[in-house]
Design a protein around this motif. Sequence first.
Motif, mmCIF file in Angstrom:
data_model
loop_
_atom_site.group_PDB
_atom_site.id
_atom_site.type_symbol
_atom_site.label_atom_id
_atom_site.label_comp_id
_atom_site.label_asym_id
_atom_site.label_seq_id
_atom_site.Cartn_x
_atom_site.Cartn_y
_atom_site.Cartn_z
ATOM 1 N N ALA A 35 0.456 -0.900 0.433
ATOM 2 C CA ALA A 35 -0.022 -0.576 -0.230
ATOM 3 C C ALA A 35 1.037 1.441 -0.040
ATOM 4 C CB ALA A 35 -1.071 -0.122 1.416
ATOM 5 N N LEU A 36 0.365 2.481 -1.480
ATOM 6 C CA LEU A 36 1.624 3.285 -0.738
ATOM 7 C C LEU A 36 0.569 4.243 -0.827
ATOM 8 C CD1 LEU A 36 4.406 4.193 -2.228
ATOM 9 C CD2 LEU A 36 3.252 4.404 -4.442
ATOM 10 N N THR A 87 12.202 -7.699 -1.239
ATOM 11 C CA THR A 87 12.988 -8.664 -1.559
ATOM 12 C C THR A 87 14.978 -9.263 -0.862
ATOM 13 O OG1 THR A 87 15.214 -6.942 -2.827
ATOM 14 C CG2 THR A 87 12.872 -7.345 -3.970
ATOM 15 N N SER A 113 1.510 -7.010 -3.150
ATOM 16 C CA SER A 113 0.893 -6.250 -4.286
ATOM 17 C C SER A 113 2.382 -5.079 -4.665
ATOM 18 C CB SER A 113 -0.198 -5.632 -3.326
ATOM 19 O OG SER A 113 -0.394 -4.457 -4.480
ATOM 20 N N GLY A 115 5.114 -4.326 -7.422
ATOM 21 C CA GLY A 115 5.020 -4.539 -8.436
ATOM 22 C C GLY A 115 6.466 -3.489 -8.832
ATOM 23 N N ILE A 140 11.547 -7.973 -8.130
ATOM 24 C CA ILE A 140 10.954 -6.698 -7.099
ATOM 25 C C ILE A 140 9.647 -7.911 -7.188
ATOM 26 C CG2 ILE A 140 9.329 -4.415 -6.545
ATOM 27 C CD1 ILE A 140 12.943 -3.660 -7.092
ATOM 28 N N SER A 168 -2.002 -10.254 -10.107
ATOM 29 C CA SER A 168 -1.345 -10.399 -11.998
ATOM 30 C C SER A 168 -2.125 -8.905 -12.897
ATOM 31 C CB SER A 168 -1.411 -11.295 -12.410
ATOM 32 O OG SER A 168 -0.004 -12.292 -12.875
ATOM 33 N N MET A 182 7.642 -6.456 -17.654
ATOM 34 C CA MET A 182 6.172 -6.410 -16.695
ATOM 35 C C MET A 182 5.653 -8.257 -16.912
ATOM 36 S SD MET A 182 6.483 -5.431 -13.245
ATOM 37 C CE MET A 182 4.968 -5.624 -13.110
ATOM 38 N N LYS A 186 5.001 -11.121 -14.602
ATOM 39 C CA LYS A 186 3.725 -11.011 -13.977
ATOM 40 C C LYS A 186 3.752 -13.029 -14.930
ATOM 41 C CE LYS A 186 2.365 -8.121 -12.735
ATOM 42 N NZ LYS A 186 2.078 -7.809 -10.730
ATOM 43 N N GLN A 213 -5.726 -8.416 -12.760
ATOM 44 C CA GLN A 213 -6.331 -7.497 -12.563
ATOM 45 C C GLN A 213 -7.269 -6.461 -13.940
ATOM 46 O OE1 GLN A 213 -9.029 -6.175 -11.017
ATOM 47 N NE2 GLN A 213 -8.574 -3.866 -11.058
ATOM 48 N N ALA A 220 2.071 2.710 -10.036
ATOM 49 C CA ALA A 220 2.826 1.003 -11.037
ATOM 50 C C ALA A 220 1.914 1.652 -11.921
ATOM 51 C CB ALA A 220 2.721 0.018 -10.459
HETATM 52 N N1 LIG Z 1 -2.266 -1.042 -11.735
HETATM 53 C C1 LIG Z 1 -2.963 -1.800 -12.540
HETATM 54 O O1 LIG Z 1 -3.224 -1.348 -13.759
HETATM 55 C C2 LIG Z 1 -2.387 -3.627 -12.107
HETATM 56 C C3 LIG Z 1 -3.067 -4.155 -13.338
HETATM 57 C C4 LIG Z 1 -2.229 -5.675 -12.590
HETATM 58 C C5 LIG Z 1 -2.117 -6.063 -11.736
HETATM 59 N N2 LIG Z 1 -1.449 -4.776 -11.000
HETATM 60 C C6 LIG Z 1 -0.933 -5.531 -10.187
HETATM 61 O O2 LIG Z 1 -1.089 -5.128 -8.906
HETATM 62 C C7 LIG Z 1 -0.083 -4.546 -7.484
HETATM 63 C C8 LIG Z 1 0.286 -4.219 -7.287
HETATM 64 O O3 LIG Z 1 0.186 -2.168 -7.837
HETATM 65 P P1 LIG Z 1 -0.665 -0.703 -7.813
HETATM 66 O O4 LIG Z 1 -1.775 -1.072 -9.167
HETATM 67 O O5 LIG Z 1 -1.483 -0.927 -6.600
HETATM 68 O O6 LIG Z 1 0.372 0.210 -7.533
HETATM 69 P P2 LIG Z 1 0.911 0.888 -6.558
HETATM 70 O O7 LIG Z 1 2.673 1.269 -7.169
HETATM 71 O O8 LIG Z 1 0.236 1.424 -5.821
HETATM 72 O O9 LIG Z 1 1.659 -0.683 -5.673
HETATM 73 C C9 LIG Z 1 2.770 -1.319 -5.868
HETATM 74 C C10 LIG Z 1 4.081 -0.873 -4.966
HETATM 75 O O10 LIG Z 1 4.526 -2.216 -4.964
HETATM 76 C C11 LIG Z 1 5.651 -1.133 -3.374
HETATM 77 N N3 LIG Z 1 7.000 -2.039 -4.532
HETATM 78 C C12 LIG Z 1 7.994 -1.687 -4.695
HETATM 79 N N4 LIG Z 1 9.198 -2.284 -4.457
HETATM 80 C C13 LIG Z 1 9.268 -2.593 -3.999
HETATM 81 C C14 LIG Z 1 10.076 -3.771 -2.861
HETATM 82 N N5 LIG Z 1 11.871 -3.787 -3.129
HETATM 83 N N6 LIG Z 1 9.876 -4.443 -1.960
HETATM 84 C C15 LIG Z 1 8.379 -4.195 -1.237
HETATM 85 N N7 LIG Z 1 7.696 -3.416 -2.349
HETATM 86 C C16 LIG Z 1 8.031 -2.844 -3.177
HETATM 87 C C17 LIG Z 1 5.674 -0.218 -4.105
HETATM 88 O O11 LIG Z 1 6.008 0.918 -3.305
HETATM 89 C C18 LIG Z 1 4.261 -0.107 -3.972
HETATM 90 O O12 LIG Z 1 3.677 0.180 -2.401
HETATM 91 C C19 LIG Z 1 1.172 -4.852 -8.318
HETATM 92 O O13 LIG Z 1 1.643 -6.038 -8.184
HETATM 93 C C20 LIG Z 1 0.846 -4.494 -9.927
HETATM 94 O O14 LIG Z 1 1.527 -4.634 -10.871
HETATM 95 C C21 LIG Z 1 -1.733 -3.307 -11.043
#
Ligand SMILES: NC(=O)c1ccc[n+]([C@@H]2O[C@H](COP(=O)([O-])OP(=O)(O)OC[C@H]3O[C@@H](n4cnc5c(N)ncnc54)[C@H](O)[C@@H]3O)[C@@H](O)[C@H]2O)c1
Length: 300
Positions: A35-36, A87, A113, A115, A140, A168, A182, A186, A213, A220
Amino acid sequence: MLCIPYLTYICKHNFNDLDMGYNLLKGKKGIIFGALNDKSIAWKVAEKAYEEGAEFTLSNTPVACRMGEVIELSKKCNAELIPADATKIDDLEEVYKKSMEVLGGKIDFVLHSIGMSLNVRKKRVYHDLDYNYLQKTLDISAISFHKVMQVGFKLDAISEGGSVLALSYVAAQRTLYGYNDMADAKALLESIARSFGYIFGRERKVRVNTISQSPTPTTAGSGVKGIDGLMDFSDRMSPLGNASAEECANYCVVMFSDFTSKVTMQNLYHDGGFSSMGMSMRAMTQYNKSFENEDVSTKY
Ligand SMILES: NC(=O)c1ccc[n+]([C@@H]2O[C@H](COP(=O)([O-])OP(=O)(O)OC[C@H]3O[C@@H](n4cnc5c(N)ncnc54)[C@H](O)[C@@H]3O)[C@@H](O)[C@H]2O)c1
Protein backbone atom coordinates in the motif's frame (compact mmCIF):
# COMPACT_ATOMS: atom_id res chain seq x y z
CA MET A 1 -48.41 -6.40 10.62
CA LEU A 2 -45.03 -4.81 11.43
CA CYS A 3 -45.26 -1.55 13.33
CA ILE A 4 -43.33 1.53 12.13
CA PRO A 5 -40.80 1.67 15.00
CA TYR A 6 -39.94 -2.00 14.41
CA LEU A 7 -39.50 -1.41 10.63
CA THR A 8 -37.30 1.58 11.41
CA TYR A 9 -35.24 -0.63 13.70
CA ILE A 10 -34.82 -3.34 11.01
CA CYS A 11 -33.81 -0.82 8.33
CA LYS A 12 -31.38 0.91 10.64
CA HIS A 13 -29.93 -2.39 11.78
CA ASN A 14 -29.47 -3.66 8.21
CA PHE A 15 -27.93 -0.41 6.96
CA ASN A 16 -25.54 -0.45 9.90
CA ASP A 17 -24.60 -4.00 8.94
CA LEU A 18 -23.79 -2.83 5.41
CA ASP A 19 -21.67 0.05 6.74
CA MET A 20 -19.80 -2.36 8.95
CA GLY A 21 -19.30 -5.03 6.30
CA TYR A 22 -20.19 -8.68 6.80
CA ASN A 23 -17.44 -9.74 9.21
CA LEU A 24 -16.05 -12.03 6.51
CA LEU A 25 -12.58 -11.79 8.04
CA LYS A 26 -13.48 -11.61 11.70
CA GLY A 27 -10.70 -13.18 13.79
CA LYS A 28 -8.28 -13.38 10.86
CA LYS A 29 -4.75 -12.03 11.00
CA GLY A 30 -2.95 -10.83 7.89
CA ILE A 31 0.00 -9.12 6.27
CA ILE A 32 -0.60 -6.65 3.44
CA PHE A 33 2.40 -5.71 1.28
CA GLY A 34 2.33 -2.79 -1.16
CA ALA A 35 0.00 0.00 0.00
CA LEU A 36 1.68 3.20 -1.19
CA ASN A 37 -1.14 5.75 -1.46
CA ASP A 38 -4.92 5.78 -1.63
CA LYS A 39 -4.83 4.74 -5.30
CA SER A 40 -2.93 1.51 -4.50
CA ILE A 41 -4.87 -1.74 -4.80
CA ALA A 42 -3.30 -2.84 -1.47
CA TRP A 43 -4.64 0.32 0.19
CA LYS A 44 -8.18 -0.56 -0.85
CA VAL A 45 -7.65 -4.16 0.30
CA ALA A 46 -6.49 -2.89 3.71
CA GLU A 47 -9.56 -0.67 4.09
CA LYS A 48 -11.86 -3.51 3.05
CA ALA A 49 -10.15 -6.12 5.23
CA TYR A 50 -10.41 -3.75 8.21
CA GLU A 51 -14.09 -3.20 7.49
CA GLU A 52 -14.53 -6.98 7.38
CA GLY A 53 -13.05 -7.44 10.84
CA ALA A 54 -9.46 -8.51 10.07
CA GLU A 55 -6.41 -7.48 12.04
CA PHE A 56 -3.25 -7.08 10.01
CA THR A 57 0.13 -5.45 9.60
CA LEU A 58 1.22 -3.35 6.63
CA SER A 59 4.58 -3.51 4.92
CA ASN A 60 6.32 -1.49 2.24
CA THR A 61 9.86 -0.38 1.40
CA PRO A 62 11.61 1.70 4.09
CA VAL A 63 11.46 4.76 1.84
CA ALA A 64 7.74 4.30 1.13
CA CYS A 65 7.11 3.91 4.87
CA ARG A 66 9.08 7.05 5.75
CA MET A 67 7.75 9.34 3.07
CA GLY A 68 4.48 7.81 2.06
CA GLU A 69 0.88 8.25 3.02
CA VAL A 70 0.88 4.68 4.31
CA ILE A 71 1.40 5.98 7.88
CA GLU A 72 -2.07 7.51 7.61
CA LEU A 73 -3.49 4.12 6.55
CA SER A 74 -1.74 2.34 9.40
CA LYS A 75 -3.38 4.72 11.89
CA LYS A 76 -6.77 4.39 10.24
CA CYS A 77 -6.66 0.57 10.30
CA ASN A 78 -4.84 0.32 13.61
CA ALA A 79 -2.17 -1.68 11.77
CA GLU A 80 1.52 -1.82 12.62
CA LEU A 81 3.68 -0.63 9.73
CA ILE A 82 6.77 -2.80 9.17
CA PRO A 83 9.33 -1.53 6.64
CA ALA A 84 10.79 -4.22 4.39
CA ASP A 85 12.36 -4.55 1.00
CA ALA A 86 10.48 -7.62 -0.23
CA THR A 87 13.57 -8.83 -2.10
CA LYS A 88 15.49 -9.18 1.19
CA ILE A 89 15.09 -12.36 3.23
CA ASP A 90 16.13 -10.72 6.54
CA ASP A 91 13.54 -7.99 6.09
CA LEU A 92 10.82 -10.54 5.34
CA GLU A 93 11.73 -12.62 8.39
CA GLU A 94 11.33 -9.48 10.46
CA VAL A 95 7.89 -8.81 8.91
CA TYR A 96 6.61 -12.28 9.86
CA LYS A 97 8.13 -12.29 13.35
CA LYS A 98 6.90 -8.80 14.18
CA SER A 99 3.47 -9.51 12.68
CA MET A 100 3.02 -12.70 14.73
CA GLU A 101 4.13 -10.81 17.82
CA VAL A 102 1.75 -7.87 17.44
CA LEU A 103 -1.18 -9.90 16.11
CA GLY A 104 -0.67 -12.65 18.68
CA GLY A 105 -0.40 -15.74 16.49
CA LYS A 106 0.04 -17.23 13.05
CA ILE A 107 -0.96 -15.40 9.89
CA ASP A 108 -4.17 -16.31 8.02
CA PHE A 109 -3.75 -14.21 4.90
CA VAL A 110 -0.98 -12.51 2.94
CA LEU A 111 -1.35 -10.04 0.09
CA HIS A 112 1.61 -9.51 -2.25
CA SER A 113 0.76 -6.31 -4.12
CA ILE A 114 4.24 -5.42 -5.32
CA GLY A 115 5.49 -4.50 -8.75
CA MET A 116 8.12 -2.29 -10.33
CA SER A 117 10.14 -2.22 -13.54
CA LEU A 118 13.11 0.09 -14.04
CA ASN A 119 12.98 -0.65 -17.76
CA VAL A 120 9.43 0.75 -17.81
CA ARG A 121 10.41 3.68 -15.61
CA LYS A 122 13.46 4.54 -17.71
CA LYS A 123 11.50 4.00 -20.93
CA ARG A 124 13.69 1.16 -22.23
CA VAL A 125 11.74 -0.69 -24.91
CA TYR A 126 11.43 -4.50 -24.88
CA HIS A 127 13.95 -5.00 -27.72
CA ASP A 128 16.49 -2.81 -25.90
CA LEU A 129 16.23 -3.98 -22.31
CA ASP A 130 18.81 -3.18 -19.69
CA TYR A 131 19.51 -6.63 -18.22
CA ASN A 132 20.39 -5.34 -14.76
CA TYR A 133 17.02 -3.64 -14.71
CA LEU A 134 15.40 -6.85 -15.94
CA GLN A 135 16.91 -8.77 -13.02
CA LYS A 136 15.44 -6.18 -10.68
CA THR A 137 12.03 -6.33 -12.36
CA LEU A 138 11.93 -10.09 -11.90
CA ASP A 139 13.25 -9.97 -8.34
CA ILE A 140 10.88 -7.22 -7.15
CA SER A 141 7.77 -8.18 -9.10
CA ALA A 142 7.92 -11.99 -9.12
CA ILE A 143 10.73 -13.66 -7.14
CA SER A 144 9.77 -11.59 -4.08
CA PHE A 145 6.50 -13.58 -4.10
CA HIS A 146 8.53 -16.77 -3.80
CA LYS A 147 10.57 -15.17 -1.00
CA VAL A 148 7.43 -14.06 0.85
CA MET A 149 6.16 -17.64 0.74
CA GLN A 150 9.47 -19.38 1.43
CA VAL A 151 10.11 -17.25 4.52
CA GLY A 152 6.53 -17.80 5.74
CA PHE A 153 6.87 -21.54 5.11
CA LYS A 154 10.22 -21.91 6.90
CA LEU A 155 9.03 -19.92 9.91
CA ASP A 156 5.80 -21.96 9.88
CA ALA A 157 4.10 -18.58 10.14
CA ILE A 158 1.00 -19.24 8.04
CA SER A 159 -1.89 -21.10 9.64
CA GLU A 160 -3.74 -24.09 8.19
CA GLY A 161 -6.49 -22.86 5.87
CA GLY A 162 -4.51 -19.69 5.22
CA SER A 163 -4.69 -17.80 1.94
CA VAL A 164 -1.82 -16.18 0.02
CA LEU A 165 -2.57 -13.88 -2.91
CA ALA A 166 -0.58 -11.90 -5.47
CA LEU A 167 -1.79 -9.51 -8.15
CA SER A 168 -1.18 -10.25 -11.80
CA TYR A 169 -2.12 -8.97 -15.25
CA VAL A 170 -3.27 -10.62 -18.48
CA ALA A 171 0.03 -9.63 -20.15
CA ALA A 172 1.29 -12.90 -18.62
CA GLN A 173 -0.73 -14.72 -21.32
CA ARG A 174 -1.08 -12.17 -24.09
CA THR A 175 1.17 -9.55 -25.61
CA LEU A 176 0.02 -6.02 -24.85
CA TYR A 177 1.96 -3.16 -26.36
CA GLY A 178 3.95 -1.22 -23.78
CA TYR A 179 3.77 -3.67 -20.87
CA ASN A 180 7.40 -4.52 -21.49
CA ASP A 181 9.34 -6.81 -19.11
CA MET A 182 6.50 -6.72 -16.58
CA ALA A 183 4.80 -9.29 -18.84
CA ASP A 184 7.65 -11.71 -18.15
CA ALA A 185 7.50 -10.91 -14.44
CA LYS A 186 3.76 -11.65 -14.34
CA ALA A 187 4.22 -14.96 -16.19
CA LEU A 188 6.82 -15.95 -13.59
CA LEU A 189 4.63 -14.72 -10.74
CA GLU A 190 1.73 -16.91 -11.86
CA SER A 191 4.03 -19.90 -12.29
CA ILE A 192 5.41 -19.41 -8.76
CA ALA A 193 1.83 -19.34 -7.44
CA ARG A 194 1.21 -22.78 -8.98
CA SER A 195 4.54 -24.32 -7.97
CA PHE A 196 4.49 -23.06 -4.38
CA GLY A 197 0.73 -23.54 -4.19
CA TYR A 198 1.24 -27.27 -4.64
CA ILE A 199 3.76 -27.48 -1.79
CA PHE A 200 1.94 -25.12 0.55
CA GLY A 201 -1.32 -26.99 -0.06
CA ARG A 202 0.20 -30.44 0.37
CA GLU A 203 2.22 -29.62 3.48
CA ARG A 204 0.21 -26.96 5.30
CA LYS A 205 -3.25 -26.74 3.68
CA VAL A 206 -2.49 -23.17 2.66
CA ARG A 207 -3.92 -21.92 -0.66
CA VAL A 208 -2.02 -19.74 -3.12
CA ASN A 209 -3.59 -17.80 -5.99
CA THR A 210 -3.08 -14.80 -8.24
CA ILE A 211 -5.78 -12.32 -9.23
CA SER A 212 -5.40 -10.97 -12.75
CA GLN A 213 -6.76 -7.45 -12.47
CA SER A 214 -7.93 -4.94 -15.12
CA PRO A 215 -5.64 -1.99 -15.81
CA THR A 216 -6.12 0.34 -12.84
CA PRO A 217 -5.07 3.98 -12.35
CA THR A 218 -2.37 3.61 -9.66
CA THR A 219 1.26 4.73 -9.37
CA ALA A 220 2.54 1.42 -10.81
CA GLY A 221 -0.20 1.39 -13.48
CA SER A 222 0.53 4.92 -14.68
CA GLY A 223 4.14 3.96 -15.57
CA VAL A 224 2.94 1.66 -18.38
CA LYS A 225 3.32 3.19 -21.84
CA GLY A 226 -0.02 4.30 -23.30
CA ILE A 227 -1.93 3.41 -20.12
CA ASP A 228 -4.85 5.74 -20.96
CA GLY A 229 -5.40 4.12 -24.35
CA LEU A 230 -4.97 0.66 -22.83
CA MET A 231 -7.51 1.38 -20.11
CA ASP A 232 -10.02 2.75 -22.61
CA PHE A 233 -9.49 -0.20 -24.97
CA SER A 234 -9.86 -2.77 -22.23
CA ASP A 235 -12.94 -1.00 -20.86
CA ARG A 236 -14.59 -1.10 -24.31
CA MET A 237 -13.61 -4.74 -24.76
CA SER A 238 -14.95 -5.93 -21.41
CA PRO A 239 -18.69 -6.64 -21.20
CA LEU A 240 -18.67 -5.54 -17.55
CA GLY A 241 -16.11 -2.76 -18.07
CA ASN A 242 -12.79 -2.47 -16.23
CA ALA A 243 -12.71 -3.60 -12.61
CA SER A 244 -11.81 -0.85 -10.15
CA ALA A 245 -9.30 -1.13 -7.29
CA GLU A 246 -12.24 -1.24 -4.82
CA GLU A 247 -13.82 -4.13 -6.72
CA CYS A 248 -10.46 -5.90 -6.72
CA ALA A 249 -10.30 -5.40 -2.94
CA ASN A 250 -13.71 -7.06 -2.57
CA TYR A 251 -12.45 -10.08 -4.52
CA CYS A 252 -9.28 -10.24 -2.40
CA VAL A 253 -11.36 -10.26 0.78
CA VAL A 254 -13.46 -13.14 -0.54
CA MET A 255 -10.25 -15.00 -1.39
CA PHE A 256 -9.00 -14.48 2.18
CA SER A 257 -12.31 -15.65 3.63
CA ASP A 258 -13.39 -19.21 4.41
CA PHE A 259 -15.78 -19.12 1.42
CA THR A 260 -12.94 -20.03 -0.96
CA SER A 261 -11.25 -22.70 1.12
CA LYS A 262 -10.61 -25.11 -1.77
CA VAL A 263 -9.49 -22.60 -4.40
CA THR A 264 -5.76 -22.87 -4.97
CA MET A 265 -3.03 -22.69 -7.64
CA GLN A 266 -5.31 -20.55 -9.83
CA ASN A 267 -4.90 -17.40 -11.81
CA LEU A 268 -8.28 -15.75 -11.29
CA TYR A 269 -9.35 -13.16 -13.83
CA HIS A 270 -10.93 -10.07 -12.33
CA ASP A 271 -11.26 -8.05 -15.50
CA GLY A 272 -14.92 -7.60 -16.45
CA GLY A 273 -14.59 -10.41 -19.02
CA PHE A 274 -11.68 -8.90 -20.99
CA SER A 275 -9.59 -12.07 -21.04
CA SER A 276 -12.32 -14.04 -22.84
CA MET A 277 -13.05 -11.42 -25.49
CA GLY A 278 -11.73 -11.16 -29.04
CA MET A 279 -13.61 -8.12 -30.30
CA SER A 280 -16.55 -6.22 -28.85
CA MET A 281 -19.14 -3.95 -30.47
CA ARG A 282 -17.90 -0.95 -28.46
CA ALA A 283 -14.27 -1.51 -29.40
CA MET A 284 -15.17 -2.16 -33.06
CA THR A 285 -17.19 1.07 -33.21
CA GLN A 286 -14.23 3.05 -31.96
CA TYR A 287 -11.79 1.19 -34.21
CA ASN A 288 -13.95 1.85 -37.29
CA LYS A 289 -13.88 5.58 -36.56
CA SER A 290 -10.20 5.60 -37.45
CA PHE A 291 -11.14 4.47 -40.98
CA GLU A 292 -13.86 7.07 -41.51
CA ASN A 293 -12.01 8.81 -44.35
CA GLU A 294 -10.52 5.61 -45.76
CA ASP A 295 -12.00 2.83 -47.89
CA VAL A 296 -11.04 -0.26 -45.86
CA SER A 297 -12.98 -2.63 -48.13
CA THR A 298 -10.22 -2.33 -50.74
CA LYS A 299 -7.62 -3.55 -48.25
CA TYR A 300 -8.91 -7.08 -47.65
N1 LIG B 1 -2.44 -0.86 -11.75
C1 LIG B 1 -2.68 -1.79 -12.66
O1 LIG B 1 -3.09 -1.50 -13.80
C2 LIG B 1 -2.50 -3.23 -12.30
C3 LIG B 1 -3.16 -4.23 -13.06
C4 LIG B 1 -2.95 -5.57 -12.74
C5 LIG B 1 -2.08 -5.90 -11.70
N2 LIG B 1 -1.45 -4.91 -10.99
C6 LIG B 1 -0.51 -5.28 -9.93
O2 LIG B 1 -1.02 -4.87 -8.70
C7 LIG B 1 0.07 -4.78 -7.79
C8 LIG B 1 -0.03 -3.47 -7.02
O3 LIG B 1 0.19 -2.38 -7.86
P1 LIG B 1 -0.68 -1.05 -7.84
O4 LIG B 1 -1.28 -0.92 -9.19
O5 LIG B 1 -1.55 -1.00 -6.65
O6 LIG B 1 0.45 0.08 -7.76
P2 LIG B 1 1.24 0.73 -6.52
O7 LIG B 1 2.34 1.52 -7.17
O8 LIG B 1 0.31 1.47 -5.66
O9 LIG B 1 1.84 -0.53 -5.73
C9 LIG B 1 3.08 -1.11 -6.03
C10 LIG B 1 3.78 -1.29 -4.70
O10 LIG B 1 4.99 -2.04 -4.81
C11 LIG B 1 5.85 -1.54 -3.79
N3 LIG B 1 7.23 -1.97 -4.00
C12 LIG B 1 8.05 -1.69 -5.03
N4 LIG B 1 9.27 -2.24 -4.83
C13 LIG B 1 9.20 -2.92 -3.65
C14 LIG B 1 10.13 -3.69 -2.89
N5 LIG B 1 11.38 -3.91 -3.33
N6 LIG B 1 9.71 -4.21 -1.72
C15 LIG B 1 8.45 -4.00 -1.24
N7 LIG B 1 7.54 -3.29 -1.92
C16 LIG B 1 7.90 -2.74 -3.11
C17 LIG B 1 5.68 -0.02 -3.95
O11 LIG B 1 6.21 0.71 -2.88
C18 LIG B 1 4.17 0.07 -4.05
O12 LIG B 1 3.57 0.16 -2.78
C19 LIG B 1 1.35 -4.94 -8.61
O13 LIG B 1 1.78 -6.28 -8.56
C20 LIG B 1 0.85 -4.62 -9.99
O14 LIG B 1 1.67 -5.16 -11.01
C21 LIG B 1 -1.66 -3.59 -11.26
